[in-house]
Design a protein around this motif. Structure first.
Motif, PDB file in Angstrom:
ATOM      1  N   UNK A   1      22.423   5.345  -4.250  1.00 31.60           N
ATOM      2  CA  UNK A   1      22.923   4.492  -3.175  1.00 31.60           C
ATOM      3  C   UNK A   1      22.467   4.914  -1.796  1.00 31.60           C
ATOM      4  N   UNK A   2      21.673   5.962  -1.693  1.00 29.65           N
ATOM      5  CA  UNK A   2      21.150   6.420  -0.398  1.00 29.65           C
ATOM      6  C   UNK A   2      19.725   6.931  -0.620  1.00 29.65           C
ATOM      7  N   UNK A   3      19.038   7.199   0.475  1.00 25.60           N
ATOM      8  CA  UNK A   3      17.641   7.634   0.390  1.00 25.60           C
ATOM      9  C   UNK A   3      17.534   9.053  -0.174  1.00 25.60           C
ATOM     10  N   UNK A   4      16.691   9.205  -1.197  1.00 22.81           N
ATOM     11  CA  UNK A   4      16.415  10.527  -1.762  1.00 22.81           C
ATOM     12  C   UNK A   4      15.429  11.247  -0.844  1.00 22.81           C
ATOM     13  N   UNK A   5      15.440  12.566  -0.911  1.00 24.57           N
ATOM     14  CA  UNK A   5      14.435  13.323  -0.174  1.00 24.57           C
ATOM     15  C   UNK A   5      14.144  14.631  -0.884  1.00 24.57           C
ATOM     16  N   UNK A   6      13.072  15.263  -0.463  1.00 28.10           N
ATOM     17  CA  UNK A   6      12.603  16.500  -1.071  1.00 28.10           C
ATOM     18  C   UNK A   6      12.346  17.506   0.041  1.00 28.10           C
ATOM     19  N   UNK A   7      12.777  18.740  -0.179  1.00 30.59           N
ATOM     20  CA  UNK A   7      12.528  19.814   0.785  1.00 30.59           C
ATOM     21  C   UNK A   7      11.555  20.791   0.124  1.00 30.59           C
ATOM     22  N   UNK A   8      10.294  20.830   0.594  1.00 30.68           N
ATOM     23  CA  UNK A   8       9.334  21.775   0.012  1.00 30.68           C
ATOM     24  C   UNK A   8       9.797  23.217   0.210  1.00 30.68           C
ATOM     25  N   UNK A   9       9.424  24.080  -0.694  1.00 25.97           N
ATOM     26  CA  UNK A   9       9.878  25.469  -0.635  1.00 25.97           C
ATOM     27  C   UNK A   9       9.435  26.131   0.672  1.00 25.97           C
ATOM     28  N   UNK A  10       8.287  25.742   1.217  1.00 23.56           N
ATOM     29  CA  UNK A  10       7.800  26.322   2.473  1.00 23.56           C
ATOM     30  C   UNK A  10       8.675  25.916   3.658  1.00 23.56           C
ATOM     31  N   UNK A  11       9.426  24.818   3.528  1.00 25.41           N
ATOM     32  CA  UNK A  11      10.283  24.341   4.622  1.00 25.41           C
ATOM     33  C   UNK A  11      11.680  24.957   4.574  1.00 25.41           C
TER      34      UNK A  11
END
Length: 191
Positions: free
Chosen positions: A117-127
């Motif tokens: 129901x909301x926007x998915x996102x990804x956090x790279x390990x470097x971030x």
């Protein structure tokens, strides 16, 4: 019998007062309804304005096609994101301010945040920068250590994102694993 007559006359002369002034009551209800609608509209405009002010935030990264084997998974609630170190400065751009259920998956590639129901996102390990237990994030305050807060870099901004597991005992394992990954990444990047 003369003493009963004045009591009957007094009772007959009394009329009950009008119970309700319907015009005034309807006026107050309509006025209150308009006031509530105005406050709601102003809150909505403020939310949209905050999103406009944060429009310089880059688009959120999507998860890679093959992120690798899952190290940890967690289901729970996403409580929002704020500017790092400022737990009341909610970030609303790109849907980061929307509370929702969440499925977190930690892999060697990074942290995958899936929100129905909301926007998915990804956090790279470097971030990734830090993981800690905290008691609150914009609009949500819990007992000490009741919230998993992950600090990550996105563009030139550091962001704190708050998560609460359905099983709070998982939080410590998440903090330890995330901080180990961050330290390992920093050590390898320093070489």
């Amino acid at each position: 019998m003369t003493s009963v007559a004045p009591v009957i006359l007094l009772a007959a002369e009394k009329e009950s007062a009008e119970v309700t002034d319907w015009a005034a009551r309807v006026g107050w209800v309509v006025g209150l309804g308009l006031f509530v609608a105005l406050v709601y509209w102003l809150m909505r405009e403020g939310w949209k304005w905050r999103g406009t002010l944060q429009s310089d935030l880059p688009v959120l990264p999507a998860a890679p096609d093959s992120p690798g084997r899952a190290k940890l998974t967690m289901s729970g609630r996403y409580h929002g994101s704020t500017t790092a170190g400022q737990w009341l400065d909610r970030i609303v751009a790109h849907g980061l301010g929307t509370r929702s259920r969440v499925e977190l998956t930690l892999t060697d590639a990074g942290l995958d945040v899936v929100r129905p129901g909301a926007a998915d996102f990804f956090v790279p390990v470097a971030a990734l920068r830090e993981a800690r237990l905290d008691k609150g994030i914009a609009g949500k305050v819990l007992t000490e250590g009741g919230l998993l807060v992950v600090t990550w870099a996105h563009g030139d901004k550091l962001i704190d994102s708050g998560f609460r597991s359905d099983h709070a005992a998982e939080h410590n394992e998440w903090v330890d694993t995330l901080n180990d990954m961050i330290n390992k990444t920093e050590t390898e990047g320093a070489r």
